[in-house]
Design an enzyme around this catalytic site. Structure first.
Site, short mmCIF file in Angstrom:
data_model
loop_
_atom_site.label_atom_id
_atom_site.label_comp_id
_atom_site.label_asym_id
_atom_site.label_seq_id
_atom_site.Cartn_x
_atom_site.Cartn_y
_atom_site.Cartn_z
N LYS A 26 -23.90 -9.05 8.14
CA LYS A 26 -22.66 -8.47 7.65
C LYS A 26 -22.47 -8.89 6.21
CE LYS A 26 -19.46 -5.85 9.44
NZ LYS A 26 -19.67 -4.86 10.51
P1 NAD Z 1 -11.20 2.74 8.28
O1 NAD Z 1 -10.95 2.00 7.01
O2 NAD Z 1 -11.75 4.12 8.25
O3 NAD Z 1 -9.84 2.82 9.14
C1 NAD Z 1 -9.05 1.71 9.43
C2 NAD Z 1 -7.73 2.22 10.00
O4 NAD Z 1 -6.94 1.12 10.42
C3 NAD Z 1 -6.88 3.00 8.99
O5 NAD Z 1 -6.23 4.07 9.66
C4 NAD Z 1 -5.86 1.97 8.54
O6 NAD Z 1 -4.65 2.57 8.09
C5 NAD Z 1 -5.66 1.23 9.83
N1 NAD Z 1 -5.09 -0.10 9.66
C6 NAD Z 1 -5.37 -1.02 8.70
N2 NAD Z 1 -4.61 -2.11 8.88
C7 NAD Z 1 -3.85 -1.87 9.96
C8 NAD Z 1 -2.87 -2.61 10.64
N3 NAD Z 1 -2.51 -3.82 10.21
N4 NAD Z 1 -2.30 -2.06 11.74
C9 NAD Z 1 -2.66 -0.83 12.15
N5 NAD Z 1 -3.57 -0.08 11.55
C10 NAD Z 1 -4.16 -0.60 10.47
O7 NAD Z 1 -12.10 1.75 9.16
P2 NAD Z 1 -13.02 2.12 10.39
O8 NAD Z 1 -14.38 2.39 9.88
O9 NAD Z 1 -12.33 3.11 11.26
O10 NAD Z 1 -13.08 0.70 11.10
C11 NAD Z 1 -12.05 0.26 11.98
C12 NAD Z 1 -12.61 -0.88 12.81
O11 NAD Z 1 -13.77 -0.43 13.53
C13 NAD Z 1 -13.07 -2.11 12.03
O12 NAD Z 1 -12.84 -3.26 12.83
C14 NAD Z 1 -14.57 -1.89 11.89
O13 NAD Z 1 -15.27 -3.12 11.71
C15 NAD Z 1 -14.86 -1.29 13.24
N6 NAD Z 1 -16.11 -0.52 13.31
C16 NAD Z 1 -16.33 0.55 12.48
C17 NAD Z 1 -17.51 1.28 12.61
C18 NAD Z 1 -17.77 2.52 11.79
O14 NAD Z 1 -18.81 3.16 12.01
N7 NAD Z 1 -16.87 2.91 10.89
C19 NAD Z 1 -18.49 0.88 13.52
C20 NAD Z 1 -18.23 -0.21 14.35
C21 NAD Z 1 -17.03 -0.90 14.23
#
Ligand code: NAD
Length: 427
Positions: free
Chosen positions: A117
């Protein structure tokens, strides 16, 4: 811009350090599995942690310095793989926790990668596009000896996207004097990205949810779901689950949330967020806070925003019967027992959100052979691998009479330690 060495906020009393949270589960699984002490010590520590300073001349001419990280947890199954996160609270412990989760995730998904990471401590909402590009290129150039299609392959994570991956690929390629598409995944399809990658994590969440509902003997059309976070993972999970007949009754993002017992119009929410970035500004139902969303009346809860949302403080109040962890580490370890005592089934992050890394693996394979699959091929292969991973974890949990989370860790530890024993310890 407040970028220069933003000090990470110290963990407050009662707040959970993400690495400790990971280790509590790892320890529980290692104990049940009776993992050999030597292997325990080997798997506990990341093999490499790099901290770098990234100087950037900002648009106003001022020089700012940011702190960047890349942690490689292990390279036992193959080159390390893991996302890059840009956020003000990025720190080494978070990187270490996320890197080891990647190791377990890849092992569970049966893909030939170790875990890594990376991240930069910055506030991307305050950076212009050109500042973001300079930051990304300088970060990449500082890690040229670490990154590589056969060594360590980044991907997007929080606040990084296809464009950021394109800059990393281009910077790496300029130094290699040739185009090296396989150095990152999550790229735009036009430069070697995979079809289906953008939707893959949400699609995997949908597949894991349906597999869990099947175990419970419940039809998707009989259930309701609340989703925290409406970014890549949350919004696509919402879209695909609603297409399968699940009624989405609550959604939220950083601006707050909405509850509507009759179901939220997900298409409208998707279109609104595409234009306005956040959900705020139009009513999708009754306004609720993110805390209220976690405790609302819905059968399924998908936390898809950030870490430590479900804690010892609110776990008792959760009404959902099934939690599917779209985010990494949304449940603090201290909440595990409370959820288990309440009989709530939790599909852990290292299984539930592995759709992204599975299709990243497909992207890496396609880049290496230079032949690109159509979207149906990608989605069918993802479905097969996610379903197999779910069954493997379910069977392991049954065998050890433990939760799906600890079962998932045991499955991963078993796989990684078997390979480590076969490869042996060099030196
Ligand atoms: P992103 O940046 O696209 O979206 C994050 C979302 O969470 C946004 O809607 C944001 O407004 C919201 N958010 C931020 N802070 C918040 C809070 N305090 N309360 C409520 N909502 C809040 O990110 P993503 O890619 O969707 O990733 C989200 C999670 O999924 C992370 O933990 C990431 O590590 C995990 N993840 C992502 C992927 C991927 O392919 N994108 C893969 C595996 C895991």
């Amino acid at each position: 811009m407040s970028g220069t060495y933003i000090e990470p906020a110290p963990y407050k009393k009662g707040e959970i350090n993400p690495f400790d949270s990971m280790m509590i589960r790892f320890n529980a699984a290692a104990k049940l599995y009776k993992l050999d002490d030597g292997l325990y010590n080997y798997l506990k520590h990341p093999v490499k942690s790099v901290i770098i300073s990234i100087p950037v001349v900002m648009d106003n001419g001022k020089l700012e310095v940011f702190e960047g990280y890349r942690v490689i947890h292990d390279i036992i199954l193959g080159p390390s793989k893991g996302g890059i996160r840009y956020a003000p609270d990025v720190d080494l412990d978070e990187m270490k926790a996320l890197a080891s989760w990647m190791s377990w995730k890849c092992a569970i998904a049966n893909i030939p990668f170790g875990g890594a990471k990376g991240g930069i401590r910055c506030d991307p909402s305050k950076l212009s596009n050109s500042e973001l590009e300079k930051l990304t290129r300088r970060y990449t150039s500082a890690l040229l000896e670490v990154f590589g299609p056969d060594t360590d392959i980044p991907a997007p994570d929080m606040n990084t996207n296809e464009q950021v991956m394109a800059w990393i690929m281009d910077t790496y390629s300029m130094h290699a004097r040739k185009t090296v598409t396989g150095v990152v995944t999550g790229k735009p399809t036009i430069i070697g990205g995979s079809r289906g990658r953008h939707e893959a994590t949400g699609r995997g969440v949908m597949i894991a949810t349906l597999a869990a509902l099947e175990k419970k003997g419940i039809k998707p059309s009989e259930t309701t779901c609340a989703i925290q976070g409406f970014g890549n993972v949350g919004s696509i999970s919402a879209k695909l689950l609603s297409e399968k007949g699940v009624k989405i009754v609550a959604i939220s993002d950083v601006s707050g949330g909405y509850y509507n017992k009759n179901g939220i119009d997900i298409q409208k929410a998707l279109e609104y967020v595409k234009k306005n970035r956040v959900l705020e500004g139009v009513s999708f139902g009754d306004k609720i806070t993110n805390e209220e969303l976690l405790e609302c009346d819905a059968y399924i809860l998908v936390p898809a925003a950030k870490e430590d949302q479900i804690t010892a403080l609110n776990a008792k109040k959760i009404k959902a019967r099934l939690i599917v962890e779209g985010a990494n580490g949304p449940t603090a370890a201290e909440a595990d027992q409370i959820l288990s005592d309440k009989g709530i089934m939790v599909i852990p992050d290292i299984l539930a959100n592995s759709g992204g890394v599975i299709v990243s693996y497909f992207e890496w394979v396609q880049d290496r052979i230079g032949y690109f699959w159509d979207e149906d091929d990608v989605n069918n292969r993802l479905k097969r691998m996610m379903t197999e991973a779910f069954e493997n974890v379910y069977r392991t949990a049954m065998k050890y009479d433990t939760s799906l989370r600890i079962g998932a860790y045991i499955y991963a530890i078993d796989k990684v330690s078997q390979v480590l024993k076969l490869r042996g310890i060099y030196g």
